[in-house]
Design a protein around this motif. Structure first.
Motif, PDB file in Angstrom:
ATOM      1  N   SER B 445       0.821  -1.215   0.000  1.00  0.00           N
ATOM      2  CA  SER B 445       0.000   0.000   0.000  1.00  0.00           C
ATOM      3  C   SER B 445       0.852   1.261   0.000  1.00  0.00           C
ATOM      4  N   VAL B 446       2.022   1.187   0.610  1.00  0.00           N
ATOM      5  CA  VAL B 446       2.887   2.372   0.706  1.00  0.00           C
ATOM      6  C   VAL B 446       4.254   2.031   0.104  1.00  0.00           C
ATOM      7  N   PRO B 447       4.300   1.823  -1.222  1.00  0.00           N
ATOM      8  CA  PRO B 447       5.546   1.346  -1.818  1.00  0.00           C
ATOM      9  C   PRO B 447       6.682   2.361  -1.755  1.00  0.00           C
ATOM     10  N   HIS B 448       6.327   3.668  -1.593  1.00  0.00           N
ATOM     11  CA  HIS B 448       7.376   4.684  -1.621  1.00  0.00           C
ATOM     12  C   HIS B 448       7.655   5.250  -0.239  1.00  0.00           C
ATOM     13  N   ALA B 449       7.582   4.386   0.773  1.00  0.00           N
ATOM     14  CA  ALA B 449       7.773   4.849   2.158  1.00  0.00           C
ATOM     15  C   ALA B 449       9.088   5.622   2.303  1.00  0.00           C
ATOM     16  N   GLN B 450      10.100   5.225   1.531  1.00  0.00           N
ATOM     17  CA  GLN B 450      11.408   5.885   1.622  1.00  0.00           C
ATOM     18  C   GLN B 450      11.284   7.394   1.367  1.00  0.00           C
ATOM     19  N   ARG B 451      10.365   7.764   0.440  1.00  0.00           N
ATOM     20  CA  ARG B 451      10.198   9.179   0.105  1.00  0.00           C
ATOM     21  C   ARG B 451       9.705   9.990   1.295  1.00  0.00           C
ATOM     22  N   MET B 452       9.015   9.328   2.237  1.00  0.00           N
ATOM     23  CA  MET B 452       8.507  10.030   3.418  1.00  0.00           C
ATOM     24  C   MET B 452       9.639  10.730   4.172  1.00  0.00           C
ATOM     25  N   ILE B 453      10.832  10.114   4.150  1.00  0.00           N
ATOM     26  CA  ILE B 453      11.985  10.699   4.846  1.00  0.00           C
ATOM     27  C   ILE B 453      12.317  12.071   4.250  1.00  0.00           C
ATOM     28  N   ASP B 454      12.386  12.144   2.906  1.00  0.00           N
ATOM     29  CA  ASP B 454      12.650  13.432   2.260  1.00  0.00           C
ATOM     30  C   ASP B 454      11.528  14.425   2.538  1.00  0.00           C
ATOM     31  N   TYR B 455      10.298  13.926   2.464  1.00  0.00           N
ATOM     32  CA  TYR B 455       9.147  14.815   2.674  1.00  0.00           C
ATOM     33  C   TYR B 455       9.105  15.350   4.101  1.00  0.00           C
ATOM     34  N   LEU B 456       9.524  14.545   5.073  1.00  0.00           N
ATOM     35  CA  LEU B 456       9.559  15.025   6.460  1.00  0.00           C
ATOM     36  C   LEU B 456      10.529  16.203   6.586  1.00  0.00           C
ATOM     37  N   GLU B 457      11.701  16.077   5.956  1.00  0.00           N
ATOM     38  CA  GLU B 457      12.679  17.174   5.990  1.00  0.00           C
ATOM     39  C   GLU B 457      12.107  18.406   5.278  1.00  0.00           C
ATOM     40  N   GLU B 458      11.507  18.208   4.117  1.00  0.00           N
ATOM     41  CA  GLU B 458      10.921  19.328   3.374  1.00  0.00           C
ATOM     42  C   GLU B 458       9.835  20.025   4.199  1.00  0.00           C
ATOM     43  N   ALA B 459       9.020  19.212   4.867  1.00  0.00           N
ATOM     44  CA  ALA B 459       7.940  19.777   5.675  1.00  0.00           C
ATOM     45  C   ALA B 459       8.500  20.596   6.836  1.00  0.00           C
ATOM     46  N   LEU B 460       9.594  20.088   7.422  1.00  0.00           N
ATOM     47  CA  LEU B 460      10.224  20.811   8.527  1.00  0.00           C
ATOM     48  C   LEU B 460      10.771  22.154   8.044  1.00  0.00           C
ATOM     49  N   VAL B 461      11.464  22.137   6.906  1.00  0.00           N
ATOM     50  CA  VAL B 461      12.029  23.365   6.340  1.00  0.00           C
ATOM     51  C   VAL B 461      10.918  24.373   6.060  1.00  0.00           C
ATOM     52  N   GLU B 462       9.819  23.883   5.516  1.00  0.00           N
ATOM     53  CA  GLU B 462       8.677  24.726   5.187  1.00  0.00           C
ATOM     54  C   GLU B 462       8.084  25.383   6.439  1.00  0.00           C
ATOM     55  N   LEU B 463       7.949  24.584   7.494  1.00  0.00           N
ATOM     56  CA  LEU B 463       7.396  25.125   8.744  1.00  0.00           C
ATOM     57  C   LEU B 463       8.358  26.111   9.388  1.00  0.00           C
ATOM     58  N   GLU B 464       9.668  25.824   9.276  1.00  0.00           N
ATOM     59  CA  GLU B 464      10.667  26.774   9.789  1.00  0.00           C
ATOM     60  C   GLU B 464      10.575  28.097   9.034  1.00  0.00           C
ATOM     61  N   ALA B 465      10.475  27.996   7.718  1.00  0.00           N
ATOM     62  CA  ALA B 465      10.427  29.200   6.886  1.00  0.00           C
ATOM     63  C   ALA B 465       9.172  30.021   7.218  1.00  0.00           C
ATOM     64  N   ALA B 466       8.027  29.328   7.362  1.00  0.00           N
ATOM     65  CA  ALA B 466       6.770  30.039   7.641  1.00  0.00           C
ATOM     66  C   ALA B 466       6.818  30.741   8.994  1.00  0.00           C
ATOM     67  N   ALA B 467       7.600  30.182   9.920  1.00  0.00           N
ATOM     68  CA  ALA B 467       7.722  30.797  11.245  1.00  0.00           C
ATOM     69  C   ALA B 467       8.824  31.840  11.272  1.00  0.00           C
ATOM     70  N   GLY B 468       9.483  32.033  10.137  1.00  0.00           N
ATOM     71  CA  GLY B 468      10.534  33.034  10.042  1.00  0.00           C
ATOM     72  C   GLY B 468      11.835  32.626  10.706  1.00  0.00           C
ATOM     73  N   ILE B 469      12.043  31.308  10.918  1.00  0.00           N
ATOM     74  CA  ILE B 469      13.352  30.894  11.440  1.00  0.00           C
ATOM     75  C   ILE B 469      14.107  30.169  10.339  1.00  0.00           C
ATOM     76  N   LYS B 470      15.427  30.273  10.382  1.00  0.00           N
ATOM     77  CA  LYS B 470      16.275  29.632   9.384  1.00  0.00           C
ATOM     78  C   LYS B 470      16.351  28.150   9.669  1.00  0.00           C
ATOM     79  N   LYS B 471      16.705  27.379   8.642  1.00  0.00           N
ATOM     80  CA  LYS B 471      16.911  25.949   8.823  1.00  0.00           C
ATOM     81  C   LYS B 471      17.868  25.738   9.984  1.00  0.00           C
ATOM     82  N   GLY B 472      17.443  24.984  10.956  1.00  0.00           N
ATOM     83  CA  GLY B 472      18.190  24.830  12.204  1.00  0.00           C
ATOM     84  C   GLY B 472      19.487  24.069  12.055  1.00  0.00           C
ATOM     85  N   LYS B 473      20.183  23.988  13.199  1.00  0.00           N
ATOM     86  CA  LYS B 473      21.457  23.280  13.273  1.00  0.00           C
ATOM     87  C   LYS B 473      21.228  21.813  12.959  1.00  0.00           C
TER      88      LYS B 473
END
Lengths: 473, 473
Positions: B445-473
């Motif tokens: 059902s979830v053959p591309h589970a590996q992609r979730m790892i990239d998407y989690l990072e992208e989502a984090l960057v997006e939320l950081e940007a929306a909050a006006g903070i730079k990509k963290g350490k």
């Protein structure tokens, strides 16, 4: 879309967490000189993972009706096949001896195949010393019996060490090329009306007439109830209960070893017997020693179920085509030569009985005589009423030294199916100059399966000595 | 001999070939300098394989009555324990990257545990580069939940890199030493007569009075039927059907990654939220991206089941002690900050609801509200009526840099249980300076589970940007 024959479907019905119904085994190879191991393995992995043009049954998935496994079972092409699931790479932990290889194989052979996918797995195993590599294959018995499995191996192997194949060994292409080596297949023998009538008459009239099957059945039942049967061994009748006859658990122990085919043949000849007789003699002697070591050797002889292939030579497509005979293992007899004579007598009686029947009659007869065994399995009473003590199966393998894309085939060790009441299975494949034994056992009921290897050798030496021949080459 | 609590037994009832009910995961370590890898591994193997003085539940086997798993289930010491079966050595094929490690873990996590033996396995994995080694542990959820699992790990780890332990990490000795670090356990909260009466009244009078549970249930049902509920998310109501909501197959894909705890915490703080809110925000963003890539992002928001530990701090013995709340993942909203606000609103409502109840009331409430989900699982209609879109579970792990007999703990990646209708499980363990994500999914059902790892990072960057903070350490 094709319908699965009932004789194949039986292996789905009998399956549980404790009794997975797949066969498998280890093939052991030595890599050709000058070849990089990692590179060679990755080439084979890439070939095996090609999903295009995959042959059946590797390409097919079960399609059940709402009646589940007991309704008509169809096989249809899997349109969403995940080759990385089916073809795996594994490595042995250090020191990477055969011991670690058999531990891995034991784990791989435990556990059910996924019924929502084509019912097979192949694992490429690295990490052995001396440029050896191995494969472990696992295919559901509903799709392939031992002989069909050897046909598959033969289709991927070559007697020419220089031959390299560009097609996947799992492809229609490889399979068609292999099939061209055989005469065009005749229609497989199916029970005729006469055959069915013969069985029907038998069932109606309670063994009243004289066609082949009825005669055989009479003889069989007579032997079972101890009123004749001329040396014929039968299941259930007087089968002693030993630790080989417990209800089994899901974990396996798989061990294996090769013996020289010439040596085993010479021992058989010394008793005027076949290789198969010699193998049964080895197994009988080994099981006797095993039970002696546990202080539980019974007064009555163990009996082996010995599957006999009834596959016509040109039939390489059927999943299952097997009858079975009963071998009296004469384990209660101390003297090796007397024991051997009793084993041979039971085998000769069984073979004479089968020779009197047509292939179709044998099929029906097998279905009928195996019914009580299935009943004990389904009711989980097999430990109380063991049909046999053990399964001992002999499968003819390649007659020449074979190679897989240049890698020399060193061994072909079959892993098979223990069931409730028969916690051990001994299968042999003849492979060029060797006969390769694979012992598959329930890990709890037969904890010392490894000792069987030593006992087999001791039994062979004993039989050689009794026949007045020296320990062979 | 002890009786298994019903809340633990539920994990046996719900189990099938397609839905094994064990949890597990990879722990990743770096060996101390000057230590030989093979030697170190063999020492740990030897320790782990000591069968003397084994602690429960590792020492215990199920004892069923003739009613099977639905009757009373007892656990009794296994007198015939085969430690070589439970403690395994494995190696990765070359090149031995994390990719090969996760492939092995995916295979190890697929497949049922043997119910005739204690329900656990540990595999020591070698063949990684850079002096890393790993373990994969697999324990039935009927014996241990996530928090109990962390207690086990904590008992085998030490904050002192120089500490070496002579006892098996599976021993009573190691466990008792660990338990001494906690205040003497109080009796765990059990539903009182008042609690039971409250639930009983509720059931009888169809939410007619005003005790805590009834109020919560009212609020819950009101939200479910869309007549109030102040931001409270509920299962079933309007849960969209996506490819995460299919009935699952038995094969798993397990992938994992670490994020800096400080970075995730900073992002959460920027939205006035907790680490848990931040994690839910990452998961929501990642699932949104996954569904967008498949062109199947639904108009309605995905909802997550978020298990909440209700284990008292001094209770380290219970198998399961978990309630669950529903998080609205707001995946239909494009703007990250608005999405985050909606997620937080649903979590705050759920927490306020739980705070109004006693622990015992929460237990009863959880049992009642999870009943419809069990019903859809048992009738295999979970794909048609998904209770939730996904499980997202957060388990607090060690707060310091930990060591296992000198080996530095680099990661603690949890593998958990996808079920019918919820084909993916995302679990996190906070581990010293990191938060370690493990994603366990049905392989079909979830053959591309590996992609979730990239998407989690992208989502984090997006939320950081929306909050006006730079990509963290």
């Amino acid at each position: 879309m094709r319908l699965m024959p009932v004789t194949d479907a039986m292996f789905l019905w009998g399956e549980s967490r404790e009794t997975p119904m797949h066969i498998g085994g280890i093939n052991l190879y030595t890599l050709p000189d000058g070849v990089d191991e990692t590179e060679w393995l990755h080439e084979q992995l890439a070939l095996l993972r090609q999903s295009e043009g995959l042959r059946r049954p590797f390409s097919e998935v079960l399609k059940l009706t709402p009646f589940g496994q007991y309704g008509p079972i169809r096989l249809e092409p899997d349109r969403d096949i995940d080759m990385h699931y089916h073809v795996r790479a594994a490595a042995l932990p250090k020191p990477g001896r055969y011991r670690e290889m058999f531990e891995l194989a034991s784990r791989l052979h435990s556990g059910l195949l996924d019924r929502t996918r084509p019912l097979w797995e192949i694992t490429l195993i690295s990490g052995l010393p001396n440029r050896q590599i191995a494969t472990f294959k696992k295919v559901h018995h509903a799709l392939m019996d031992g002989a069909a499995s050897i046909h598959f191996y033969n289709s991927m192997l070559s007697a020419d060490p220089g031959e390299r194949r560009a097609a996947s060994p799992l492809s229609v292409e490889a399979y068609e090329a292999y099939k061209r080596l055989f005469p065009p297949p005749k229609k497989p023998a199916r029970p005729s009306l006469t055959d069915i009538k013969a069985i029907g008459d038998f069932l109606k009239e309670q063994w009243g007439n004289s066609v082949g099957v009825t005669k055989a059945m009479n003889q069989y039942l007579a032997a079972m109830f101890g009123i004749g049967g001329e040396g014929l061994a039968t299941p259930f009748a007087g089968v002693p209960r030993t630790s080989f006859n417990r209800n089994i658990t899901g974990a396996r122990r798989f061990v294996a070893q090769s013996w020289s085919l010439e040596r085993v043949r010479a021992m058989g000849k010394a008793y005027d017997g076949t290789i198969n007789d010699a193998v049964l003699g080895m197994c009988a002697g080994a099981m006797r020693k095993y039970l002696q070591s546990l202080n539980e050797l019974p007064d009555k002889p163990l009996k082996a179920m010995a599957p006999v292939s009834i596959r016509p030579k040109d039939d390489i497509d059927s999943g299952n085509s097997v009858a079975s005979v009963t071998a009296n293992l004469a384990t209660h007899i101390d003297d090796p030569a007397t024991r051997m004579a009793m084993i041979q007598e039971s085998m000769n009686s069984a073979k004479a009985q089968l020779r009197a029947m047509t292939a179709a009659q044998i099929q029906l007869y097998t279905a009928i005589t195996s019914f009580p065994m299935m009943l004990t399995a389904l009711t989980r009473t097999a430990d109380k009423f063991p049909a046999y003590s053990v399964t001992i199966s002999n499968v003819p393998g390649p007659r020449e030294q074979m190679y897989w894309n240049g890698a020399r085939l060193d061994g072909m060790y079959p892993a098979s199916i223990p069931v409730d009441g028969m916690a051990m299975n001994i299968t042999q494949v003849s492979n060029f100059r060797n006969i390769d034994f694979g012992i598959t056992a329930c890990r709890r009921s037969v904890p010392h399966a490894q000792r069987m290897i030593d006992y087999l050798e001791e039994a062979l030496v004993e039989l050689e000595a009794a026949a007045g021949i020296k320990k062979g080459k």
